[in-house]
Write a protein that holds these residues in place. Structure first.
Motif, mmCIF file in Angstrom:
data_model
loop_
_atom_site.group_PDB
_atom_site.id
_atom_site.type_symbol
_atom_site.label_atom_id
_atom_site.label_comp_id
_atom_site.label_asym_id
_atom_site.label_seq_id
_atom_site.Cartn_x
_atom_site.Cartn_y
_atom_site.Cartn_z
ATOM 1 N N LYS A 184 5.308 1.147 -1.416
ATOM 2 C CA LYS A 184 4.898 1.880 -0.215
ATOM 3 C C LYS A 184 3.541 2.568 -0.398
ATOM 4 C CE LYS A 184 8.486 0.991 2.318
ATOM 5 N NZ LYS A 184 8.355 0.170 3.554
ATOM 6 N N VAL A 185 3.276 3.018 -1.632
ATOM 7 C CA VAL A 185 1.996 3.676 -1.930
ATOM 8 C C VAL A 185 1.389 2.996 -3.150
ATOM 9 C CG1 VAL A 185 0.818 5.822 -2.500
ATOM 10 C CG2 VAL A 185 2.838 5.863 -1.007
ATOM 11 N N ILE A 186 0.119 2.628 -3.040
ATOM 12 C CA ILE A 186 -0.578 1.908 -4.102
ATOM 13 C C ILE A 186 -1.852 2.670 -4.450
ATOM 14 C CG2 ILE A 186 -1.610 -0.302 -4.758
ATOM 15 C CD1 ILE A 186 0.125 -1.422 -2.343
ATOM 16 N N ASP A 187 -2.118 2.759 -5.728
ATOM 17 C CA ASP A 187 -3.335 3.445 -6.160
ATOM 18 C C ASP A 187 -4.563 2.634 -5.775
ATOM 19 O OD1 ASP A 187 -4.586 5.638 -7.859
ATOM 20 O OD2 ASP A 187 -5.381 3.822 -8.794
ATOM 21 N N SER A 188 -5.602 3.334 -5.388
ATOM 22 C CA SER A 188 -6.820 2.666 -4.917
ATOM 23 C C SER A 188 -7.514 1.834 -5.981
ATOM 24 C CB SER A 188 -7.799 3.711 -4.364
ATOM 25 O OG SER A 188 -7.254 4.357 -3.232
ATOM 26 N N LYS A 247 -11.323 -4.669 0.124
ATOM 27 C CA LYS A 247 -12.682 -4.247 -0.199
ATOM 28 C C LYS A 247 -12.801 -2.719 -0.184
ATOM 29 C CE LYS A 247 -14.636 -8.489 1.724
ATOM 30 N NZ LYS A 247 -15.475 -9.094 2.795
ATOM 31 N N LEU A 248 -12.083 -2.088 0.754
ATOM 32 C CA LEU A 248 -12.071 -0.621 0.822
ATOM 33 C C LEU A 248 -10.619 -0.166 0.720
ATOM 34 C CD1 LEU A 248 -13.606 2.007 1.194
ATOM 35 C CD2 LEU A 248 -13.412 1.724 3.678
ATOM 36 N N PRO A 249 -10.114 0.080 -0.488
ATOM 37 C CA PRO A 249 -8.695 0.427 -0.685
ATOM 38 C C PRO A 249 -8.395 1.885 -0.374
ATOM 39 C CG PRO A 249 -9.805 0.311 -2.799
ATOM 40 C CD PRO A 249 -10.836 -0.024 -1.771
ATOM 41 N N LEU A 250 -8.306 2.203 0.911
ATOM 42 C CA LEU A 250 -8.044 3.581 1.315
ATOM 43 C C LEU A 250 -7.391 3.590 2.684
ATOM 44 C CD1 LEU A 250 -8.438 6.582 0.503
ATOM 45 C CD2 LEU A 250 -10.580 6.529 1.820
ATOM 46 N N TRP A 276 0.405 2.165 1.980
ATOM 47 C CA TRP A 276 -0.757 3.045 1.919
ATOM 48 C C TRP A 276 -1.534 2.792 0.634
ATOM 49 C CZ3 TRP A 276 -2.659 7.262 4.895
ATOM 50 C CH2 TRP A 276 -1.982 7.472 6.107
ATOM 51 N N TYR A 277 -2.852 2.886 0.752
ATOM 52 C CA TYR A 277 -3.728 2.900 -0.422
ATOM 53 C C TYR A 277 -4.280 4.313 -0.574
ATOM 54 C CZ TYR A 277 -4.510 -1.610 -2.681
ATOM 55 O OH TYR A 277 -4.387 -2.714 -3.468
ATOM 56 N N LEU A 278 -3.978 4.938 -1.727
ATOM 57 C CA LEU A 278 -4.461 6.298 -2.005
ATOM 58 C C LEU A 278 -4.891 6.385 -3.468
ATOM 59 C CD1 LEU A 278 -1.699 8.448 -0.233
ATOM 60 C CD2 LEU A 278 -4.038 8.064 0.566
ATOM 61 N N TYR A 280 -4.244 8.168 -5.931
ATOM 62 C CA TYR A 280 -3.385 9.237 -6.459
ATOM 63 C C TYR A 280 -3.525 9.423 -7.969
ATOM 64 C CZ TYR A 280 -0.061 5.479 -7.671
ATOM 65 O OH TYR A 280 0.534 4.369 -8.175
ATOM 66 N N LYS A 281 -4.008 8.427 -8.687
ATOM 67 C CA LYS A 281 -4.192 8.600 -10.127
ATOM 68 C C LYS A 281 -5.288 9.612 -10.436
ATOM 69 C CE LYS A 281 -2.425 4.119 -11.668
ATOM 70 N NZ LYS A 281 -2.737 2.849 -12.381
ATOM 71 N N ILE A 282 -6.180 9.796 -9.476
ATOM 72 C CA ILE A 282 -7.212 10.834 -9.623
ATOM 73 C C ILE A 282 -6.791 12.120 -8.904
ATOM 74 C CG2 ILE A 282 -9.562 11.478 -8.936
ATOM 75 C CD1 ILE A 282 -10.451 8.702 -9.515
ATOM 76 N N LEU A 283 -6.137 11.968 -7.727
ATOM 77 C CA LEU A 283 -5.776 13.126 -6.925
ATOM 78 C C LEU A 283 -4.759 14.020 -7.623
ATOM 79 C CD1 LEU A 283 -5.547 11.699 -3.293
ATOM 80 C CD2 LEU A 283 -7.271 13.249 -4.234
ATOM 81 N N ILE A 284 -3.750 13.406 -8.251
ATOM 82 C CA ILE A 284 -2.694 14.217 -8.879
ATOM 83 C C ILE A 284 -3.243 15.084 -10.015
ATOM 84 C CG2 ILE A 284 -0.558 14.090 -10.214
ATOM 85 C CD1 ILE A 284 0.284 11.744 -8.477
ATOM 86 N N PRO A 285 -3.991 14.512 -10.968
ATOM 87 C CA PRO A 285 -4.581 15.389 -12.004
ATOM 88 C C PRO A 285 -5.529 16.431 -11.424
ATOM 89 C CG PRO A 285 -4.671 13.093 -12.705
ATOM 90 C CD PRO A 285 -4.267 13.093 -11.266
ATOM 91 N N LEU A 286 -6.271 16.044 -10.373
ATOM 92 C CA LEU A 286 -7.200 16.989 -9.754
ATOM 93 C C LEU A 286 -6.457 18.150 -9.108
ATOM 94 C CD1 LEU A 286 -10.149 17.607 -9.090
ATOM 95 C CD2 LEU A 286 -9.885 16.248 -6.994
#
Length: 303
Positions: A184-188, A247-250, A276-278, A280-286
């Motif tokens: 359902k949610v995939i990292d960008s 091309k734009l994973p968001l 969804w493309y998010l 999250y591998k950067i967002l969660i630590p941030l």
């Protein structure tokens, strides 16, 4: 005495070289091939068709080759098959036009390529459905020094045969999509892997011909071609779909799979999913860094 022991040791080593090592090399040099590896036939009962096969001996030794017909069925949904060795009552309507006899060996010399003509003749009273077989060639090498067949080293090659017996030549095809999914949610920074499973609940095999259409709210539109793999009668098959990365994973995406059960159509199956493309591998630590920063700032001792 010491010289006698040394002599016996040398003789024993020579024995191992002469009688053991050549057998290992001998077994590893066996090679047999068949072409074509797959035959698909639509045939009316009472008619016949002939197919040419090329059997090539790439070994350094002459081979004693035995042809046989073995029925098979799907082993799993990955496309693998299971030979039904114990089934002895299958309808056998095969023969060779070039003189070979099923279950009777013939010689194939080293480096020789032999063409055999297989005749397929389903009888008039045969039920209209699919029949799946493997034309199997089992080979035993002949040692040039001993001139006898080695039963310890056997190689086998086979060609699969998919036969659809139909009076009209246009049997009805039945199928459904049993699964079309992805996370359902995939990292960008990662591709998306689609799971596509289809089910054939008819009596005739078919192939999916179609595409997966992918759209995004930003206006992106992309397509993935579906590989037309055989789905055998009364079985489920997992269809290979290559990994995909936009091309734009968001943002939100929609994926819709559409395919027919043959190239002409008109049977059409479809299914749609959303994901969804998010990043999250950067967002969660941030978010953790921001949270602990404000936490530290809030509880920091005042001077």
């Amino acid at each position: 005495m010491r010289g006698v022991k040394l002599c016996l040791l040398i003789c024993s080593f020579a024995y191992l070289l002469v009688y053991l090592l050549p057998k290992s090399v001998y077994a590893q040099s066996l090679s047999l091939s068949i072409w074509p590896p797959l035959l698909e036939v639509m045939i009316q009962p009472g008619r016949s068709v002939t197919q040419a096969y090329e059997i090539a001996n790439h070994s350094e030794y002459d081979l004693k080759v035995t042809p046989s017909i073995i029925p098979f069925k799907p082993a799993n949904n990955e496309g693998q098959i299971s030979l039904q060795w114990e089934n002895k009552n299958f309808p056998n309507f095969f023969s060779f036009e070039t003189g070979e006899i099923l279950n009777t060996p013939f010689w194939l010399k080293s480096g020789q390529t032999k063409q055999v003509l297989l005749k397929i003749s389903p009888p008039k009273d045969l039920s209209e459905k699919d029949y799946y077989f493997t034309l199997l060639f089992s080979a035993n090498p002949v040692s040039p020094s001993e001139k006898n067949t080695s039963s310890s080293s056997t190689i086998e090659v086979g060609a699969n045969i998919l036969i659809s017996v139909s009076q009209s030549g246009n049997p009805k095809l039945f199928g459904k999509i049993s699964e079309f999914s992805c996370p359902k949610v995939i990292d960008s920074f990662s591709p998306v892997n689609f799971n596509l499973k289809v089910e054939n609940w008819g009596k005739t095999f078919w192939k999916p011909f179609g595409k997966i259409f992918i759209t995004c709210f930003l206006g992106q539109k992309e397509e993935i071609e579906i590989l037309p793999q055989n789905v055998l009668a009364e079985s489920e098959r997992k269809i290979f779909v290559p990994s995909f990365k936009p091309k734009l994973p968001l943002g939100p995406f929609k994926a819709k799979v559409e395919f027919s059960l043959n190239q002409e159509g008109p049977v059409k199956l479809e299914s749609q999913i959303s994901f969804w493309y998010l990043p999250y591998k950067i967002l969660i630590p941030l978010l953790f860094v921001i949270f602990f920063f404000f936490l530290f700032k809030k509880f920091r001792p005042k001077k």
